[in-house]
Design an enzyme around this catalytic site. Structure first.
Site, mmCIF file in Angstrom:
data_model
loop_
_atom_site.group_PDB
_atom_site.id
_atom_site.type_symbol
_atom_site.label_atom_id
_atom_site.label_comp_id
_atom_site.label_asym_id
_atom_site.label_seq_id
_atom_site.Cartn_x
_atom_site.Cartn_y
_atom_site.Cartn_z
ATOM 1 C CB CYS A 116 139.517 32.855 41.625
ATOM 2 S SG CYS A 116 138.825 31.199 41.500
ATOM 3 C CG HIS A 258 139.233 34.107 45.640
ATOM 4 N ND1 HIS A 258 137.941 33.848 45.253
ATOM 5 C CD2 HIS A 258 139.947 32.987 45.350
ATOM 6 C CE1 HIS A 258 137.882 32.628 44.751
ATOM 7 N NE2 HIS A 258 139.082 32.080 44.802
ATOM 8 C CG ASN A 288 136.776 29.137 45.236
ATOM 9 O OD1 ASN A 288 136.306 30.012 44.512
ATOM 10 N ND2 ASN A 288 138.048 28.809 45.218
HETATM 11 O O1 UT7 Z 1 140.245 29.675 43.864
HETATM 12 C C1 UT7 Z 1 141.434 29.552 43.165
HETATM 13 C C2 UT7 Z 1 142.594 29.374 44.059
HETATM 14 N N1 UT7 Z 1 142.452 28.152 44.783
HETATM 15 C C3 UT7 Z 1 143.205 27.935 45.825
HETATM 16 O O2 UT7 Z 1 143.970 28.787 46.181
HETATM 17 C C4 UT7 Z 1 143.054 26.623 46.514
HETATM 18 C C5 UT7 Z 1 144.372 26.188 47.066
HETATM 19 N N2 UT7 Z 1 144.400 24.868 47.666
HETATM 20 C C6 UT7 Z 1 143.622 24.439 48.665
HETATM 21 O O3 UT7 Z 1 142.714 25.099 49.099
HETATM 22 C C7 UT7 Z 1 143.985 23.117 49.311
HETATM 23 O O4 UT7 Z 1 145.235 22.688 48.804
HETATM 24 C C8 UT7 Z 1 142.933 22.002 49.093
HETATM 25 C C9 UT7 Z 1 141.697 22.298 49.915
HETATM 26 C C10 UT7 Z 1 142.577 21.887 47.628
HETATM 27 C C11 UT7 Z 1 143.493 20.680 49.585
HETATM 28 O O5 UT7 Z 1 143.889 20.787 50.960
HETATM 29 P P1 UT7 Z 1 145.327 20.313 51.422
HETATM 30 O O6 UT7 Z 1 145.386 20.455 52.863
HETATM 31 O O7 UT7 Z 1 146.346 21.051 50.595
HETATM 32 O O8 UT7 Z 1 145.301 18.772 51.069
HETATM 33 P P2 UT7 Z 1 146.254 17.941 50.113
HETATM 34 O O9 UT7 Z 1 145.963 18.258 48.672
HETATM 35 O O10 UT7 Z 1 147.662 18.101 50.583
HETATM 36 O O11 UT7 Z 1 145.753 16.486 50.413
HETATM 37 C C12 UT7 Z 1 145.907 15.886 51.712
HETATM 38 C C13 UT7 Z 1 145.247 14.522 51.698
HETATM 39 C C14 UT7 Z 1 145.614 13.692 50.497
HETATM 40 O O12 UT7 Z 1 145.736 12.354 50.907
HETATM 41 P P3 UT7 Z 1 147.188 11.719 51.229
HETATM 42 O O13 UT7 Z 1 147.958 11.860 49.943
HETATM 43 O O14 UT7 Z 1 147.753 12.548 52.329
HETATM 44 O O15 UT7 Z 1 146.851 10.319 51.603
HETATM 45 C C15 UT7 Z 1 144.418 13.818 49.581
HETATM 46 O O16 UT7 Z 1 144.250 12.719 48.729
HETATM 47 O O17 UT7 Z 1 143.830 14.702 51.643
HETATM 48 C C16 UT7 Z 1 143.305 13.908 50.582
HETATM 49 N N3 UT7 Z 1 142.107 14.564 50.086
HETATM 50 C C17 UT7 Z 1 140.890 14.371 50.643
HETATM 51 N N4 UT7 Z 1 140.478 13.599 51.650
HETATM 52 C C18 UT7 Z 1 139.172 13.626 51.973
HETATM 53 C C19 UT7 Z 1 141.987 15.461 49.083
HETATM 54 N N5 UT7 Z 1 140.705 15.860 48.972
HETATM 55 C C20 UT7 Z 1 140.011 15.193 49.910
HETATM 56 C C21 UT7 Z 1 138.657 15.185 50.293
HETATM 57 N N6 UT7 Z 1 138.293 14.388 51.331
HETATM 58 N N7 UT7 Z 1 137.719 15.934 49.691
#
Ligand code: UT7
Length: 337
Positions: A116, A258, A288
């Protein structure tokens, strides 16, 4: 004896392209265990564009390249640099094919792989070629058909990543003229390369040692941990780039980061004390798009008039590698269509 004046890369044209197929969150909820609300609140994304069957990165790159050349009022470049994580084939590089299809057969052409951050790494490479006198004009394209490496059943990545391309024409000019690329900050941390990866398909898999099926062919990302590093590195790289440019942060008219996640963008802008009206964003409608993210954003915002001549722009990116970067420029007078 007089010294030759320093040569800088100057932005002379910009263009972008996204494939026509637009996918809304509602459509994703029909095949993934997710909701429109989760996607919007956790990422800021409402829709994205994805390639149709048979469309590859080069197809997006050619379209963006044509638009950038048109914007520059030129049909020639001495070199074509393509930043991508999704080359058409593992070998050869995709840039020579793109160059040939743009009528630039014979020029220097190669790919840059910095996920990215690819556009900023490509900008540094192209600027270096111009400063060294290797080229007078460089067409830098950043294109990703990112959805081709995404597991369609992985809700943690399938809702975020999308496809697109952006391109700029850089020409030799003076460091003090509008559009001159400012001091560049680049960094990496390969100790954290596992946070964002496609484990299979490379020499590690092909040389054996583990059964091939242990290597995933799809992209995977440790989202939560990556998030923290994204905020930290885009903030510090932005601070360093503005220091090197001699700009107080209050002098930044437009902040282009980004488009990883709307929450990441807000967190970085908040740390830099850049108010919302100076932040550029298109993540809501484009998601993204990997390396394409920054030039796609710049091209669209210039076309919409949110980015115009004289604006002091701060650019930053972060992604797999880990790799990150930042730079500055004063936006020049450009033709966009
Ligand atoms: O481009 C390169 C660089 N990329 C980045 O910098 C991206 C960095 N990360 C992010 O943008 C975020 O971490 C994400 C968008 C990928 C995830 O968001 P988050 O707020 O960090 O969520 P999380 O990974 O902590 O997950 C929270 C909950 C989890 O469930 P539990 O364990 O709390 O029960 C996940 O399983 O959300 C769940 N989850 C979803 N739920 C519904 C993960 N993806 C989804 C989804 N829909 N699509």
């Amino acid at each position: 004896m007089t010294a030759a004046p320093p040569r800088s890369a100057v932005l002379a044209g910009i263009g972008a392209y996204v494939p026509p197929n637009r996918v809304t969150n509602a459509e994703l909820t029909t095949r993934l265990d997710t909701t429109d609300e989760w996607i919007r609140t956790r990422t800021g994304i409402a829709a994205r564009h994805v390639v149709g069957p048979g469309t590859a990165t080069s197809d997006l790159a050619v379209e963006a390249g044509l638009r950038a050349l048109k914007s520059a009022g030129d049909d020639h470049a001495d070199a074509v640099v393509l930043a991508t994580t999704t080359p058409d084939r593992p070998c050869p590089a995709t840039a020579p094919d793109v160059a040939a299809r743009l009528g630039l057969r014979g020029v220097a052409a190669f790919d840059v792989a910095a996920v990215c951050s690819g556009f900023l790494y490509g900008l540094a490479t192209a600027s270096g070629m111009i400063a060294a006198g290797l080229a007078d004009t460089v067409l830098l394209i950043a294109a990703d058909a990112f959805t081709t490496i995404i597991d369609p059943e992985d809700r943690t990545t399938a809702v975020i990543f999308a496809d697109g391309a952006g391109a700029v024409v850089l020409r030799a000019g003076r460091p003090d003229e509008p559009g001159a690329i400012g001091p560049m900050v680049l960094g990496s941390d390969g100790g954290l390369s596992d946070l964002i990866e496609v484990p299979g398909g490379g020499s590690r898999e092909r040389s054996g040692g583990r059964p091939a099926e242990e290597y995933g062919r799809y992209f995977r990302m440790a989202g939560r941990e990556t998030y923290r590093h994204a905020v930290e590195h885009m903030t510090s790289a932005s601070q360093r780039a503005t220091e090197l440019a001699g700009w107080p942060m209050a002098a930044v008219d437009r902040f282009a980061a980004h488009q990883a996640n709307a929450r990441i963008l807000s967190a970085v802008a908040e740390r830099l004390e850049i108010p919302a009206e100076r932040q550029l964003s298109n993540i809501e409608n484009y998601g993204n798009t990997g390396a394409a993210s920054l030039p796609l954003l710049l091209a669209q915002e210039a076309q919409r008039g949110r980015l115009s001549a004289g604006h002091r722009v701060l650019l930053t990116a972060f992604g797999g590698g880990l790799a990150w970067g930042a730079t500055t420029l004063s936006w020049p007078q450009l033709t966009t269509s």
